[in-house]
Design an enzyme around this catalytic site. Structure first.
Site, PDB file in Angstrom:
ATOM      1  N   GLU A   1       0.829  -1.212   0.000  1.00 50.64           N
ATOM      2  CA  GLU A   1       0.000   0.000   0.000  1.00 50.64           C
ATOM      3  C   GLU A   1       0.864   1.263   0.000  1.00 50.64           C
ATOM      4  OE1 GLU A   1      -3.496   0.541   0.021  1.00 50.64           O
ATOM      5  OE2 GLU A   1      -3.597  -1.563  -0.603  1.00 50.64           O
TER       6      GLU A   1
ATOM      7  N   CYS B   1      -2.971 -13.954  -0.745  1.00 47.44           N
ATOM      8  CA  CYS B   1      -3.485 -12.591  -0.575  1.00 47.44           C
ATOM      9  C   CYS B   1      -3.127 -11.855  -1.856  1.00 47.44           C
ATOM     10  CB  CYS B   1      -2.825 -11.923   0.624  1.00 47.44           C
ATOM     11  SG  CYS B   1      -3.079 -10.135   0.701  1.00 47.44           S
TER      12      CYS B   1
HETATM   13  N1  DGL Z   1      -5.778  -8.290  -0.632  1.00 47.56           N
HETATM   14  C1  DGL Z   1      -6.422  -8.915   0.486  1.00 47.56           C
HETATM   15  C2  DGL Z   1      -6.449 -10.430   0.322  1.00 47.56           C
HETATM   16  O1  DGL Z   1      -6.351 -10.947  -0.769  1.00 47.56           O
HETATM   17  C3  DGL Z   1      -5.853  -8.696   1.846  1.00 47.56           C
HETATM   18  C4  DGL Z   1      -5.377  -7.388   2.266  1.00 47.56           C
HETATM   19  C5  DGL Z   1      -5.974  -6.956   3.550  1.00 47.56           C
HETATM   20  O2  DGL Z   1      -5.632  -7.468   4.624  1.00 47.56           O
HETATM   21  O3  DGL Z   1      -6.813  -6.080   3.442  1.00 47.56           O
HETATM   22  O4  DGL Z   1      -6.606 -11.125   1.287  1.00 47.56           O
END
Ligand code: DGL
Length: 259
Positions: free
Chosen positions: A151, A183
């Site tokens: 981020e 993720c």
């Molecule tokens: N991008 C999110 C995922 O695939 C996770 C990021 C978050 O913790 O917000 O789990």
């Protein structure tokens, strides 16, 4: 035929790693992307809260005319996909760590799963562990700090390598030869993870291409594909204000350059 957009959402920038696969694989489809940004990260938040964020994302995407929604976030899928499917009348595609391909392809018999806390606790993942855990050893770890690095656009810094090494090195030392990126933020750190892996024979497993195939399949099944000569549009929304939107656009261009 349907030229309405595909909706995609994530807690922030991570879902762009899925967005770029959709854009590559489905070049006639418009895509509207919602990157929350305000409530990121979802991974450590209470499940009921994440369901609320997912609902807000879905409503916005429906307002934009989405014909199918990709929950490009493992944590939001774990928390909310059952609720979304029973509440809204359109097809949803979720994300979950790719345990199966890793378990079926490992040679060492050890696979590592990197994900956020909510994903590792969720029933989708626990069911997969129950299914494959007797034939392979499954190591789980939260990618502590990974989402924050992505981020903040800090992937190219020594801090990124240090943060990744702390989590990934123990998996490698335990013999993992497959590391699942559970993720959608984590593929942005793939070059760093590969550096940490070095010359060891370890493959990264990213479910994004399988998600694109699933979306393609559902579009065909429901007769929702865009016309072949449709000129696609790509739009970005966020709950975090105009600067974050600019960031989403910049990161989307970067995502397209990733292998
Ligand atoms: N991008 C999110 C995922 O695939 C996770 C990021 C978050 O913790 O917000 O789990």
């Amino acid at each position: 035929m349907n030229n309405a957009p595909i909706g995609v959402f994530d807690s922030g920038l991570g879902g762009l790693t899925v967005w770029k696969e959709l854009r590559r694989g489905l070049p006639a489809e418009s895509i509207v992307y919602f990157g929350d940004g305000k409530n990121c990260p979802y991974g450590p938040k209470p499940v009921a809260e994440v369901i609320g964020y997912a609902e807000q994302a879905v409503r916005l995407l429906l307002d934009q005319g989405a014909k199918l929604i990709v929950v490009a976030c493992n944590a939001a899928t774990a928390a909310a996909i059952d609720y979304l499917r029973t509440t809204y009348d359109l097809p949803f595609v979720g994300m979950e760590p790719a345990v199966k391909p890793a378990a079926l392809s490992t040679r060492s018999g050890v696979i590592g799963i990197l994900a956020t806390r909510n994903t590792l606790k969720g029933h989708l993942f626990r069911d997969n562990v129950a299914r494959y855990g007797d034939r392979v050893r499954i190591l789980e770890a939260v990618g502590e700090g990974f989402v924050e690095i992505v981020e903040a656009d800090l992937e190219q810094t020594p801090k990124a390598e240090e943060t990744v090494r702390r989590v990934v090195e123990p998996m490698l030392n335990a013999g993992a030869d497959r590391i699942v990126l559970g993720c959608t933020h984590y593929p942005f750190l793939a070059p760093v993870i590969r550096r940490v892996i070095g010359d060891r024979q370890v493959e990264l497993v990213d479910p994004a291409p399988a998600v694109e195939r699933r979306v393609a399949h559902l579009l065909t099944e429901f007769g929702l594909q865009a016309e072949v000569d449709h000129q696609p549009q790509y739009s970005f929304f966020t709950a975090a204000g105009p600067e974050y939107r600019t960031k989403l656009e910049a990161k989307s261009r970067f995502a397209l350059t990733m292998i």
